[in-house]
Design a protein around this motif. Structure first.
Motif, PDB file in Angstrom:
ATOM      1  N   UNK A  84       0.859  -1.188   0.000  1.00 51.45           N
ATOM      2  CA  UNK A  84       0.000   0.000   0.000  1.00 51.45           C
ATOM      3  C   UNK A  84       0.891   1.232   0.000  1.00 51.45           C
ATOM      4  N   UNK A  85       0.582   2.187  -0.886  1.00 53.95           N
ATOM      5  CA  UNK A  85       1.376   3.399  -1.026  1.00 53.95           C
ATOM      6  C   UNK A  85       0.579   4.626  -0.588  1.00 53.95           C
ATOM      7  N   UNK A  86       1.294   5.678  -0.284  1.00 57.14           N
ATOM      8  CA  UNK A  86       0.655   6.950   0.058  1.00 57.14           C
ATOM      9  C   UNK A  86      -0.193   7.473  -1.098  1.00 57.14           C
ATOM     10  N   UNK A  87       0.261   7.236  -2.330  1.00 60.15           N
ATOM     11  CA  UNK A  87      -0.382   7.820  -3.511  1.00 60.15           C
ATOM     12  C   UNK A  87      -1.499   6.961  -4.099  1.00 60.15           C
ATOM     13  N   UNK A  88      -1.878   5.868  -3.421  1.00 67.88           N
ATOM     14  CA  UNK A  88      -3.001   4.984  -3.769  1.00 67.88           C
ATOM     15  C   UNK A  88      -2.725   4.084  -4.984  1.00 67.88           C
ATOM     16  N   UNK A  89      -2.083   4.634  -6.042  1.00 70.43           N
ATOM     17  CA  UNK A  89      -1.761   3.857  -7.252  1.00 70.43           C
ATOM     18  C   UNK A  89      -2.999   3.213  -7.878  1.00 70.43           C
ATOM     19  N   UNK A  90      -4.044   4.016  -8.047  1.00 74.29           N
ATOM     20  CA  UNK A  90      -5.260   3.543  -8.701  1.00 74.29           C
ATOM     21  C   UNK A  90      -5.376   4.139 -10.094  1.00 74.29           C
ATOM     22  N   UNK A  91      -6.153   3.463 -10.946  1.00 78.94           N
ATOM     23  CA  UNK A  91      -6.515   4.036 -12.245  1.00 78.94           C
ATOM     24  C   UNK A  91      -7.795   4.823 -12.009  1.00 78.94           C
ATOM     25  N   UNK A  92      -7.670   6.130 -11.881  1.00 82.75           N
ATOM     26  CA  UNK A  92      -8.794   6.943 -11.410  1.00 82.75           C
ATOM     27  C   UNK A  92      -9.907   7.087 -12.438  1.00 82.75           C
ATOM     28  N   UNK A  93      -9.624   6.807 -13.721  1.00 84.79           N
ATOM     29  CA  UNK A  93     -10.641   7.009 -14.761  1.00 84.79           C
ATOM     30  C   UNK A  93     -11.583   5.813 -14.900  1.00 84.79           C
ATOM     31  N   UNK A  94     -11.332   4.760 -14.117  1.00 82.45           N
ATOM     32  CA  UNK A  94     -12.206   3.598 -14.208  1.00 82.45           C
ATOM     33  C   UNK A  94     -12.865   3.334 -12.857  1.00 82.45           C
ATOM     34  N   UNK A  95     -13.667   2.277 -12.789  1.00 87.07           N
ATOM     35  CA  UNK A  95     -14.474   2.041 -11.596  1.00 87.07           C
ATOM     36  C   UNK A  95     -13.658   1.410 -10.465  1.00 87.07           C
ATOM     37  N   UNK A 150     -11.317   7.160   0.831  1.00 84.73           N
ATOM     38  CA  UNK A 150     -12.013   6.102   0.112  1.00 84.73           C
ATOM     39  C   UNK A 150     -11.089   5.425  -0.896  1.00 84.73           C
ATOM     40  N   UNK A 151     -10.253   6.214  -1.569  1.00 80.43           N
ATOM     41  CA  UNK A 151      -9.313   5.633  -2.527  1.00 80.43           C
ATOM     42  C   UNK A 151      -8.304   4.715  -1.836  1.00 80.43           C
ATOM     43  N   UNK A 152      -7.867   5.106  -0.629  1.00 80.89           N
ATOM     44  CA  UNK A 152      -6.926   4.243   0.075  1.00 80.89           C
ATOM     45  C   UNK A 152      -7.598   2.934   0.479  1.00 80.89           C
ATOM     46  N   UNK A 153      -8.871   2.984   0.774  1.00 79.32           N
ATOM     47  CA  UNK A 153      -9.602   1.762   1.127  1.00 79.32           C
ATOM     48  C   UNK A 153      -9.782   0.866  -0.106  1.00 79.32           C
ATOM     49  N   UNK A 158      -7.962  -4.002  -2.972  1.00 80.39           N
ATOM     50  CA  UNK A 158      -7.203  -4.616  -4.076  1.00 80.39           C
ATOM     51  C   UNK A 158      -6.095  -5.518  -3.527  1.00 80.39           C
ATOM     52  N   UNK A 159      -5.437  -5.057  -2.477  1.00 75.03           N
ATOM     53  CA  UNK A 159      -4.386  -5.859  -1.852  1.00 75.03           C
ATOM     54  C   UNK A 159      -4.964  -7.124  -1.225  1.00 75.03           C
ATOM     55  N   UNK A 160      -6.113  -7.009  -0.552  1.00 72.35           N
ATOM     56  CA  UNK A 160      -6.748  -8.185   0.049  1.00 72.35           C
ATOM     57  C   UNK A 160      -7.111  -9.233  -0.996  1.00 72.35           C
ATOM     58  N   UNK A 161      -7.431  -8.777  -2.214  1.00 72.33           N
ATOM     59  CA  UNK A 161      -7.801  -9.712  -3.279  1.00 72.33           C
ATOM     60  C   UNK A 161      -6.638 -10.637  -3.651  1.00 72.33           C
ATOM     61  N   UNK A 162      -5.412 -10.250  -3.321  1.00 73.97           N
ATOM     62  CA  UNK A 162      -4.244 -11.104  -3.575  1.00 73.97           C
ATOM     63  C   UNK A 162      -4.150 -12.275  -2.596  1.00 73.97           C
TER      64      UNK A 162
END
Length: 250
Positions: A84-95, A150-153, A158-162
């Motif tokens: 888990x990173x401070x910057x979330x590392x999400x693709x913000x344009x998708x769901x 919410x993004x960090x959650x 996503x991490x739990x899915x691993x």
């Protein structure tokens, strides 16, 4: 179990990240790593999953010498370690659910990953992980509509899915407001206590480290200067970690 034996890290520019670190972290622990900026906290965390290659010593994760791993074997190790990173590392344009589903991409046939087609069981698992961090209702919202907390959650889901046995978190609440920081720390604690997942957090907020984590590791100039229970952290320990301004760090 994670074991550091005389671990050193020297960067190409000569900066010393870690000095002769000896440390053992058992399964199921909830550990905070604290210290000044540049003390070596991130280096310590990122050495465990080989994001940073150590310069000397031995680093064992579940009886495997991390420094010897390459290619497929390194990827296999990293599948067991959530990050888990401070910057979330999400693709913000998708769901939200699409972001969580990316955790399964390494397990998909090429054609499914190329087309973004996930089987039903993976979709159900993604929804289950979102439910565990209390954000199921946002599953079909775009990530750019969410707050930072919410993004960090989502990143945590996503991490739990691993199905990790270990989660490393590098300043996961540094960019969040105080209320959302506690919400996310509650999630980490629940995951640790209820799922038995080892959690190691590099955290700037000392008061949160002392409130939520069972064990605190203090790092200063690349060396471990404290390792003990959160209840053992007092003024003398804070000065050892932060110097004369130790009181101001809390």
């Amino acid at each position: 179990m994670i074991v550091f034996e005389d671990v050193k890290k020297v960067y190409p520019n000569g900066t010393v990240g870690l000095k002769d670190v000896n440390l053992t972290i058992g399964d199921g622990e909830f550990v905070a790593v604290i210290g000044l900026s540049g003390a070596g906290k991130s280096t310590l965390i990122r050495s465990i999953n080989r994001m940073h290659r150590i310069s000397g010593g031995k680093l064992m994760v579940d009886d495997v010498d991390v420094s010897t791993l390459e290619g497929k074997n390194l990827r296999k190790l990293r599948r067991k370690i959530g990050m888990i990173f401070q910057s979330f590392n999400l693709v913000t344009r998708t769901t939200v659910i699409r972001n969580v589903l990316t955790a399964f991409v390494p397990d998909l046939p090429f054609w499914r990953s190329f087309l973004g087609i996930f089987p039903k069981d993976m979709k159900l698992k993604a929804l289950e992980c979102l439910d565990k961090v209390g954000i199921l209702e946002k599953a079909f919202s775009r990530c750019d509509e969410l707050s930072g907390g919410q993004m960090q959650r989502v990143a945590l889901a996503r991490t739990l899915a691993q199905n990790p046995s270990l989660i490393l978190a590098d300043e996961p609440v540094a960019s969040l407001d105080p209320v959302m920081a506690r919400v996310v720390m509650d999630d980490f604690r629940n995951i640790n206590k209820n799922m038995g997942i080892t959690v190691i957090i590099n955290i700037h907020h000392v008061e949160l480290a002392l409130e939520y984590c069972d064990r605190v590791i203090g790092v200063r100039a690349g060396s471990i200067v404290f390792d003990g229970k959160a209840s053992q952290v007092d003024k003398a320990v804070m000065e050892r970690i932060y110097g004369e301004n130790g009181d101001e760090a809390v």
